[in-house]
Design a protein around this motif. Structure first.
Motif, PDB file in Angstrom:
ATOM      1  N   UNK A 278      66.948  89.433   9.651  1.00  0.00           N
ATOM      2  CA  UNK A 278      68.236  88.964   9.155  1.00  0.00           C
ATOM      3  C   UNK A 278      69.360  89.423  10.036  1.00  0.00           C
ATOM      4  N   UNK A 279      70.010  90.491   9.632  1.00  0.00           N
ATOM      5  CA  UNK A 279      71.189  90.993  10.329  1.00  0.00           C
ATOM      6  C   UNK A 279      70.905  91.327  11.785  1.00  0.00           C
ATOM      7  N   UNK A 280      69.760  91.964  12.073  1.00  0.00           N
ATOM      8  CA  UNK A 280      69.436  92.362  13.443  1.00  0.00           C
ATOM      9  C   UNK A 280      68.523  91.379  14.158  1.00  0.00           C
ATOM     10  N   UNK A 281      68.236  90.224  13.546  1.00  0.00           N
ATOM     11  CA  UNK A 281      67.345  89.259  14.157  1.00  0.00           C
ATOM     12  C   UNK A 281      67.968  87.891  14.284  1.00  0.00           C
ATOM     13  N   UNK A 282      67.581  87.008  13.380  1.00  0.00           N
ATOM     14  CA  UNK A 282      68.087  85.634  13.429  1.00  0.00           C
ATOM     15  C   UNK A 282      69.589  85.580  13.220  1.00  0.00           C
TER      16      UNK A 282
END
Length: 840
Positions: free
Chosen positions: A353-357
């Protein structure tokens, strides 16, 4: 072989396309037509037959002895003749090996490497304490890890384990272990990161040396060490230092795997990337396509085995990262901290989420167009400062504020600071790495890397499939291209210092590309590509130096010497023809040798002089804040991550880079800043505890609205801003009877909590909303229960908080409830609520 001859070429293998001598027979070699001439043992993958020399060097002509060494004039007995001393059968002992290096290397190679590593250590360690705690967000988590093993394991920002930082904890483990051994301090925290830089340079040397010889290894190591953003991050406490080390180690393992199709080395590379995931999550996987492609193309074994080895390296990734992820899943949520930034209290939610997509596509807490930014009234007010109703030219302060707003909106701010202090990457697109934001951080040699990559692939176009030089170009060049493209088109939050991940890729590509073209320098195309790369680099350095008012005189020597080197490269055959070679020694005559030395010096200064000067200046400047920038102070404002810089996007910037009066709504009032809990602003941004009017010393803490009084767009919840210093009287109050409470205070965000914890010696402070103040880590009912149970002593500040998030209203609800039910204590103008003393 002469002492200096081996420096300029890789260890030779049978049927090597660049061999200068006839290949020697190898009784252990497989069919050369299938392996591209590299000596390979047809046993199970990763094994070599007894007596097979390291690095694929040709065995000597003498018979093998019982230890697998060869006597006679081969590599086995030759070492003892160098006086390196000590070992059985003439092999050097450990100390001799350390000081003199491998027998096949020239005598100067190992001393030169030791000098490079020592110089890198001095560059990264000298004056390291000037940056104090660097990024207080991570510093507080390191401090917590020295006090609680649970905080250590999860990466909690407080020793009482309320919430973690928004990254995995691997880099924190390294720094916290140092703190546990030597005591927590700025030095014990920052030195491990500096040593990561030294180790990265050494491993990069080792990887390139195995392909192109020690001279090119030294060049790659030096280029990486002198990259400005590398100097910045290896002297800082963000996770990127350990991430780069793990990526370079993984690349070294792949390089070793490519030599003999070793699944063991490839799996070890996967394990390293798994730990990279535990350092900075999905960013560690940006190199995977290049690593996999290089191995699938060039490993000296069959296609089925190559595919199997790559899949096995994927298992290594899962093992390297999965053990900790599994532990977090199995650990009961009620007895561990909340995973900051995850949105669902899950590591996988944080990763994807926040650190990925979210970083790639925006959303999930990530702002579009290069980072989260003020919106609504804050953005409107910032933009309005750029012009007035009468259409007159804006003032310097208003214009700077307008540019800051433009930067937060995803545009391309003016000046290297990116809206007065860096922190957001500007507009997406193919030119982002060359923009004002990223250019001076990483792009000095990026044009040369791209040119030399194409040239190197062209030069090796007829080489066998397993050619190691081409495989290395695919590895390091693919690393550079994939990472640069992802960074260029990321729509979510991106900071300039992320580009440090490009430094090893660029350095390796430049060294290997230049070496491959130099090997074929008798061809006009190769010389032309070398000349173009040198000339383009000089011109680009001229442009980058022109973007700041720092050392402008340097632009012209860099440009002229770079262009001179390009001309010399084109005319090289006339400068080094056969008539200029001394027949007895095989070397250039003294006159021509002097010309060659001048050409080499001109090329070095014209291409590396500017970034080296910028890097040295970076090392001489203290850096604090959440988003630091490399380079001189004149190239950086004080805003989000500037020197000493707390995050104050609402503050107008003057012509001198300082925070000015009349900051727009959306600023982040500092702890004790103007107006306290009501969010009202001070006319000068100072005069209150923690306040300052200058962005280069401490963050401005006042935030005045466009109406001149109340900051309606974002109210502070006890916010200290980023890296502002907590008031000593307040920390003294929090320390009173601190042992009776699980948390001595509760504040809106992790930045505020971090400042209080560092100032109080590590007393735990609850960061209600996490890094941005928007984490749903707690409900009003849960907070009320903590207060009822006597676990929280004080509450600092008012509503809102963080980046305008407020945890979907939770912080505002808590603030309203606290203000209505508990008595206040005022210390140096800062209002605290004593949660042990109800109003009734």
């Amino acid at each position: 072989m002469r002492a200096d001859e081996g420096a300029w070429r890789a260890p030779q293998h049978s049927l090597d396309p660049y061999a200068t001598q006839p290949p020697l027979a190898n009784p252990y070699a497989a069919d050369a037509s299938q392996t591209g001439g590299i000596d390979v043992v047809e046993t199970w993958p990763g094994r070599q037959a007894p007596g097979f020399p390291r690095d694929g060097e040709r065995p000597g002509s003498g018979p093998a002895n019982g230890d697998g060494e060869r006597d006679g004039d081969g590599s086995g007995g030759g070492a003892g003749g160098r006086g390196s001393g000590g070992g059985r059968h003439g092999r050097p002992g450990r100390s001799g090996r350390l000081l003199r290096g491998r027998p096949e290397d020239p005598r100067w190679a190992r001393p030169a490497l030791l000098v490079l590593l020592a110089a890198t250590a001095v560059l990264y360690l000298w004056g390291l304490g000037a940056s104090n705690y660097g990024n207080s967000f991570y510093a507080a988590a390191v401090q917590a890890g020295t006090k609680s093993w649970k905080a250590f394991f999860f990466g909690s920002i407080d020793a009482s384990n309320y919430i973690t930082v928004d990254k995995p904890p691997a880099s924190l483990w390294m720094m916290a272990l140092s703190g546990r051994i030597f005591g927590f301090s700025s030095w014990s925290m920052l030195v491990p990161n500096a040593l990561c830089g030294v180790a990265s340079v050494g491993l990069l040397y080792g990887a390139v040396r195995r392909v192109a010889g020690p001279a090119m290894g030294l060049l790659a190591g030096a280029l990486c060490a002198l990259t400005p953003v590398a100097v910045l991050m290896f002297r800082f406490n963000n996770p990127d230092a350990l991430l780069v080390l793990l990526l370079v180690f993984a690349a070294y393992c792949v390089t070793r795997a490519l030599e003999v199709a070793s699944w063991r080395w490839l799996t070890l590379a996967g394990v390293a990337l798994g730990f990279g995931f535990l350092t900075k999550m999905l960013q560690a996987f940006l190199v995977v396509p290049a690593f996999a492609l290089a191995y699938l193309i060039a490993a000296p074994t069959g296609l089925r085995a190559r595919i199997g080895h790559v899949l096995l390296s994927g298992v290594g990734i899962v093992v390297g990262a999965g053990w900790w992820v599994l532990a977090t899943i199995l650990w009961p949520a009620s007895s561990r901290p909340y995973f900051g930034g995850s949105g669902n209290n899950s590591v996988l939610g944080l990763a994807f989420g926040y650190n990925g997509l979210g970083r790639i596509f925006g959303g999930d807490g990530n702002g579009g167009g290069g980072g989260g930014r003020p919106t609504g009234q804050a953005a409107d007010a910032l933009a309005a400062l750029g012009s007035n109703a009468s259409g007159d030219a804006p003032t310097a302060a208003a214009g700077a504020a307008a540019r800051a707003a433009e930067g937060f909106a995803g545009g391309a701010p003016t000046g290297p600071g990116g809206g007065g202090g860096g922190g957001f990457g500007g507009a997406t697109g193919i030119t982002r790495m060359f923009s004002d934001n990223f250019g001076a951080q990483i792009s000095w040699l990026l044009p040369a890397a791209l040119i030399l990559l194409v040239g190197g692939l062209w030069a090796t176009r007829r080489a066998p499939r397993t050619d190691r030089l081409r495989a290395a170009l695919v590895l390091w060049g693919g690393w550079t291209i994939v990472t640069a493209l992802v960074f260029s088109y990321m729509k979510g939050t991106i900071h300039e210092y992320y580009s440090v991940a490009l430094a090893p890729g660029i350095a390796g590509t430049v060294a290997l590309g230049a070496w491959s073209l130099w090997q074929t320098r008798d061809q006009l195309v190769s010389r032309a590509v070398l000349a173009v790369s040198c000339g383009v680099t000089a011109v680009w350095d001229f442009v980058l130096l022109g973007r700041t008012d720092w050392q402008t005189w340097l632009r012209y020597p860099v440009l002229l010497t770079g262009l001179l080197a390009a001309v010399v490269l084109l005319a090289w055959p006339r400068l080094a023809n056969r008539e200029d070679i001394d027949a007895p020694t095989g070397r250039l005559t003294p006159a021509r040798r002097a010309v060659a030395i001048v050409a080499l010096a001109a090329a070095a200064f014209g291409t590396v002089g500017a970034p080296a000067a910028y890097a040295l200046e970076t090392a001489s400047v203290a850096h604090t804040g959440s988003t630091p920038l490399a380079g001189p102070a004149s190239a950086r404002g004080g805003g989000f991550g500037g020197p000493g810089g707390g995050f104050n996007p609402g503050a107008a910037r003057g012509a001198d880079g300082t925070n000015q009066a009349g900051a727009a709504p959306g600023g982040f009032p500092g702890f004790g800043g103007a107006g306290g809990p009501n969010g009202t602003g001070s006319a000068d941004g100072a005069g209150q505890p923690g306040g300052s009017a200058t962005g280069n010393e401490a963050p401005a803490t006042g935030a005045t609205s466009a109406e001149g009084q109340t900051g309606t767009a974002a109210r502070s919840a006890g916010g200290l801003g980023m890296d502002a210093q907590a008031d000593s009287a307040v920390t003294k109050l929090l320390s009173t009877n601190a042992g009776l409470y699980r948390w001595v205070a509760a504040v809106s965000s992790s930045q505020s909590a971090a400042s209080l914890e560092l100032a109080s010696g590590g007393l735990p402070v609850m960061a209600i909303g996490g890094f941005t103040g928007s984490d749903n880590a707690i409900t009003l009912a849960q907070f009320q229960k903590y207060v009822k149970d006597g676990q929280i002593h004080y509450y600092l500040g008012g509503g809102g908080g963080g980046f305008g998030g407020g945890g979907n209203g939770v912080i505002s609800q808590i603030t309203t409830w606290v203000e209505a039910n508990y008595s206040t204590v005022t210390v140096n103008g800062q209002t605290l609520y004593d949660l042990t003393k109800p109003k009734s």
